[in-house]
Design an enzyme around this catalytic site. Structure first.
Site, PDB file in Angstrom:
ATOM      1  N   HIS A 239      -3.505  -5.645   1.069  1.00 59.63           N
ATOM      2  CA  HIS A 239      -2.821  -5.849   2.351  1.00 59.63           C
ATOM      3  C   HIS A 239      -2.744  -7.323   2.744  1.00 59.63           C
ATOM      4  O   HIS A 239      -3.592  -7.793   3.511  1.00 59.63           O
ATOM      5  CB  HIS A 239      -3.578  -5.095   3.455  1.00 59.63           C
ATOM      6  CG  HIS A 239      -3.401  -3.623   3.405  1.00 59.63           C
ATOM      7  ND1 HIS A 239      -2.356  -2.979   4.033  1.00 59.63           N
ATOM      8  CD2 HIS A 239      -4.125  -2.653   2.787  1.00 59.63           C
ATOM      9  CE1 HIS A 239      -2.440  -1.665   3.817  1.00 59.63           C
ATOM     10  NE2 HIS A 239      -3.501  -1.442   3.064  1.00 59.63           N
TER      11      HIS A 239
ATOM     12  N   CYS B 227       0.839  -1.203   0.000  1.00 63.45           N
ATOM     13  CA  CYS B 227       0.000   0.000   0.000  1.00 63.45           C
ATOM     14  C   CYS B 227       0.875   1.255   0.000  1.00 63.45           C
ATOM     15  O   CYS B 227       1.528   1.540  -0.985  1.00 63.45           O
ATOM     16  CB  CYS B 227      -0.975  -0.057   1.177  1.00 63.45           C
ATOM     17  SG  CYS B 227      -2.316   1.125   1.030  1.00 63.45           S
TER      18      CYS B 227
ATOM     19  N   GLU C 209      -0.810  -8.666   4.834  1.00 65.81           N
ATOM     20  CA  GLU C 209      -0.532  -8.818   6.279  1.00 65.81           C
ATOM     21  C   GLU C 209      -1.823  -8.842   7.097  1.00 65.81           C
ATOM     22  O   GLU C 209      -1.822  -9.286   8.240  1.00 65.81           O
ATOM     23  CB  GLU C 209       0.412  -7.695   6.762  1.00 65.81           C
ATOM     24  CG  GLU C 209      -0.223  -6.346   7.053  1.00 65.81           C
ATOM     25  CD  GLU C 209      -0.583  -5.544   5.801  1.00 65.81           C
ATOM     26  OE1 GLU C 209      -0.500  -6.082   4.690  1.00 65.81           O
ATOM     27  OE2 GLU C 209      -0.967  -4.362   5.948  1.00 65.81           O
TER      28      GLU C 209
END
Lengths: 81, 249
Positions: B212, B95, B214
């Site tokens: 994302h 990002c 994660e």
């Protein structure tokens, strides 16, 4: 010296903000506005006496930081010139 | 592959800029869900500890002032991040991290304002374009990942000739797609050219992606779809650098 840097999106880059404002103007009755492009004005107060030197330095950091050369172009005016 | 290398624990640095907000998520994804070592690296650091990989996390570094990533690119730590990447080590930008990687020239292109002018925070589908990269070797071509995006500037742009080159080089790793893996205009959330969601550099050791991973490393958090990206990179590191980097105390 008062230095102004104008940063513009290059013509090939879509400007969704400009489009939105143009639509809004159209709805307000200003349908003669056919295109709107949004940019940035950055005003700087720069120490220095020699205009070409000041201009060259501003150009250097405009290229590095103030504008992204891939998407934006910039224009420099020193003391209004 | 040498079996001795596979079990070693890799050591990651997650760079923290003022305004980063996915730094802790990245650390936890690496530590808790991937079983690796991870530490935060402050943006003012001028040296790096011995690391196997670096993550530039999501967030709003320096408030996104001027342009996303434009100011972060000049943070003191970035010189070392660039050297690290140029030495062939693994760097992932997620990002805002992707935006920083394009600003500093480690990845081509730029990320402009979303076409719809809205900050978009929702799940999207990604099609894996390659399974032979450092970051996707545990995934399959055509596999569909469900991973969230959360950004205002994710509209990937590259001038036409360079875009053609990027595609010809196979540098596009993830594209926005629909549930079935079809890359369609409707499945493109932000106007990114060619539905591009993630790319690698020519050398293949630097990844930038807007979604994302994660945030999706465990079924409890919605899905484990993001974990394969980290585990691919971890596997690559242990395969290629079986001995741990010297540890600096």
């Amino acid at each position: 010296m008062k230095v102004t840097v104008i940063v513009r999106l290059k013509p090939a880059i879509l400007d969704p903000q400009g489009k939105t404002i143009q639509h809004s103007l159209e709805q307000m009755g200003f349908s003669e506005v056919k295109d709107v492009r949004i940019g940035k004005i950055i005003e700087l107060n720069v120490e220095g006496e020699d205009e070409p030197t000041v201009r060259a330095r501003v150009e250097e950091f405009s290229h590095k930081l103030l504008a992204n050369p891939l998407m934006e172009s910039f224009e420099i005016a020193v003391d209004g010139r | 592959m040498g079996a001795e290398g596979i079990n070693r624990i890799t050591r990651w640095g997650v760079v923290v800029f003022p305004g980063s907000n996915c730094d802790h998520d990245a650390v936890i994804a690496l530590q808790q869900f991937c079983g690796q070592e991870a530490e935060e690296i402050w943006h003012c650091s001028e040296t790096l500890p011995e690391l196997d990989g670096i993550v530039l996390p999501g967030g709003f570094s320096y408030g996104d002032y001027l342009r996303s990533g434009a100011v972060a690119r000049f943070a003191p730590v970035m010189n070392e991040v660039v050297n690290f990447a140029e030495s062939g080590k693994v760097v992932m930008g997620i990002c805002n991290g992707f935006q920083i990687l394009t600003e500093c020239g480690l990845l081509p292109g730029a990320l402009g304002r979303n076409v719809g002018l809205r900050f978009i925070c929702r799940e999207v589908y990604l099609r894996v374009e390659r399974s032979d990269t450092i970051f996707t070797k545990q995934l399959e071509v055509g596999q569909v990942l469900k991973i969230p995006i959360a950004h205002n500037e994710g509209n990937y742009y590259l001038p036409p000739a360079e875009l053609e080159e990027l595609e010809a080089n196979g540098q596009v790793v993830f594209r926005y797609c629909d549930r079935m893996g079809r890359v369609t205009p409707e499945s493109n959330p932000n106007g990114a050219l060619n539905n591009i969601a993630g790319i690698i550099n020519r050398a293949g050791n630097v990844l930038g992606m807007m979604p994302h991973p994660e945030r999706r490393c465990d079924a409890l958090l919605g899905s484990p779809d993001g974990r394969g990206i980290f585990s691919s990179a971890i596997h690559h590191i242990t395969e290629n650098w079986p001995c741990p980097a010297a540890r600096r105390k």
